[in-house]
Design a protein around this motif. Structure first.
Motif, PDB file in Angstrom:
ATOM      1  N   GLU A   1       0.830  -1.213   0.000  1.00  0.00           N
ATOM      2  CA  GLU A   1       0.000   0.000   0.000  1.00  0.00           C
ATOM      3  C   GLU A   1       0.862   1.258   0.000  1.00  0.00           C
ATOM      4  OE1 GLU A   1      -3.919  -1.819   2.357  1.00  0.00           O
ATOM      5  OE2 GLU A   1      -2.335  -0.815   3.475  1.00  0.00           O
ATOM      6  N   ILE A   2       1.982   1.209   0.705  1.00  0.00           N
ATOM      7  CA  ILE A   2       2.901   2.354   0.689  1.00  0.00           C
ATOM      8  C   ILE A   2       3.610   2.449  -0.661  1.00  0.00           C
ATOM      9  CG2 ILE A   2       5.036   3.290   1.676  1.00  0.00           C
ATOM     10  CD1 ILE A   2       4.156   2.116   4.375  1.00  0.00           C
ATOM     11  N   LEU A   3       4.072   1.329  -1.186  1.00  0.00           N
ATOM     12  CA  LEU A   3       4.815   1.331  -2.452  1.00  0.00           C
ATOM     13  C   LEU A   3       4.013   1.949  -3.592  1.00  0.00           C
ATOM     14  CD1 LEU A   3       6.456  -2.223  -2.361  1.00  0.00           C
ATOM     15  CD2 LEU A   3       7.594  -0.023  -1.978  1.00  0.00           C
ATOM     16  N   VAL A   4       2.732   1.625  -3.662  1.00  0.00           N
ATOM     17  CA  VAL A   4       1.937   2.105  -4.808  1.00  0.00           C
ATOM     18  C   VAL A   4       1.459   3.544  -4.638  1.00  0.00           C
ATOM     19  CG1 VAL A   4       1.174  -0.234  -5.371  1.00  0.00           C
ATOM     20  CG2 VAL A   4      -0.271   1.206  -3.898  1.00  0.00           C
ATOM     21  N   SER A   5       1.651   4.128  -3.453  1.00  0.00           N
ATOM     22  CA  SER A   5       1.119   5.475  -3.212  1.00  0.00           C
ATOM     23  C   SER A   5       2.175   6.497  -2.801  1.00  0.00           C
ATOM     24  CB  SER A   5       0.029   5.423  -2.130  1.00  0.00           C
ATOM     25  OG  SER A   5       0.556   4.955  -0.893  1.00  0.00           O
TER      26      SER A   5
END
Length: 278
Positions: A36-40
């Motif tokens: 979730e952090i990687l994609v945002s």
């Protein structure tokens, strides 16, 4: 602004991460929180975007940006999923240094950041990627594993992620199954969509052209459950020039990967019989 392609892959990555977690009996959502952090994350996005500018506009190579790094992540997670279902343990599990989901966490971060160094240049970009990714990996793990009791886990995941980043080109010796999968996953991203933008740019012939023309002939790469080995990779192409990508890029990465013994590789031009490489 993320492209429609990026957004689509983001959704697939979240879904795939949930599927991988769901295979286990572990009540651990660390890989999902990381994804979730990687994609945002805005810094990750800016680094990926600039890596693509340097790769395509300055150097004339194919895609090394957000779509590519996301695709490599998807490829690597798909292979981890297949191996788990085949009861193949990761290096962290064999060494009793961590869990399967720790391996998933490290592979996700490494895949997402493996080409950060393209913001600097092509030569030794895997080493520069490790330098640039270190603080980002640390920042993510500090947020999700903030306690002193999590220190060993954080060190393990960070070290494994950096091995995957630095080893993805196949020119340096790596030892973990996880890093070996990233190497192969990177080689599997060679479809014609990756060469679309550089093919459309009007420029004089350059050293990277063979990669563009070869990638432009690759119609589909599939990562499947194998018959004789756990992982089967099938490459379908529209012209013989695609064999360059297979023999000079993908095959090299598989042969130098600790995961080589787990992979069977087939390739062929549309309408002809598949050639078996491994």
């Amino acid at each position: 602004m993320k492209s429609p392609k990026e957004l689509s892959i983001n959704d697939k990555l979240i879904k795939l991460t949930k599927e991988v977690i769901g295979l286990t009996q572990e009540k651990d959502e660390l890989p999902l929180r990381i994804m979730e952090i990687l994609v945002s994350d805005e810094e990750i996005q800016e680094i990926q975007d600039y890596a693509n500018t340097v790769s395509i506009v300055r150097l004339g190579f194919n895609d090394h940006g957000p779509v590519h790094m996301r695709t490599v992540c998807k490829n690597a997670l798909q292979m981890l999923k297949i191996l788990y279902q085949a009861n193949i343990r990761t290096s962290l599990e064999v060494e009793q240094s961590g869990t399967f989901l720790d391996s998933v966490s490290a592979v996700a971060m490494a895949s997402f950041m493996h080409d950060f160094g393209m913001t600097i240049g092509r030569q030794d970009h895997e080493l520069y990627s490790g330098i640039l990714a270190y603080d980002v990996v640390n920042r993510i793990l500090e947020k999700l594993l903030p306690g002193k009791s999590d220190l060993r886990r954080k060190v393990t995941i960070r070290s494994l992620a950096l091995e995957g980043i630095i080893g993805h080109m196949g020119g340096r010796k790596i030892h973990s199954l996880e890093a070996g999968l990233i190497q192969i996953a990177d080689g599997c991203d060679m479809t014609k969509g990756r060469a679309r933008i550089p093919m459309e740019l009007n420029r004089s012939p350059s050293i990277g052209d063979i990669h563009k023309y070869s990638a432009n002939s690759i119609e589909k790469v599939q990562i499947l459950t194998g018959e004789e080995k756990p992982i089967r990779i099938e490459v379908n192409m529209s012209a013989d020039v695609g064999f360059f990508q297979i023999e000079e890029v993908l095959l090299h990465k598989i042969n130098s990967s600790p995961a080589k013994s787990l992979v069977e590789l087939f390739a062929g031009v549309d309408g002809s019989a598949m050639k078996r490489y491994l």
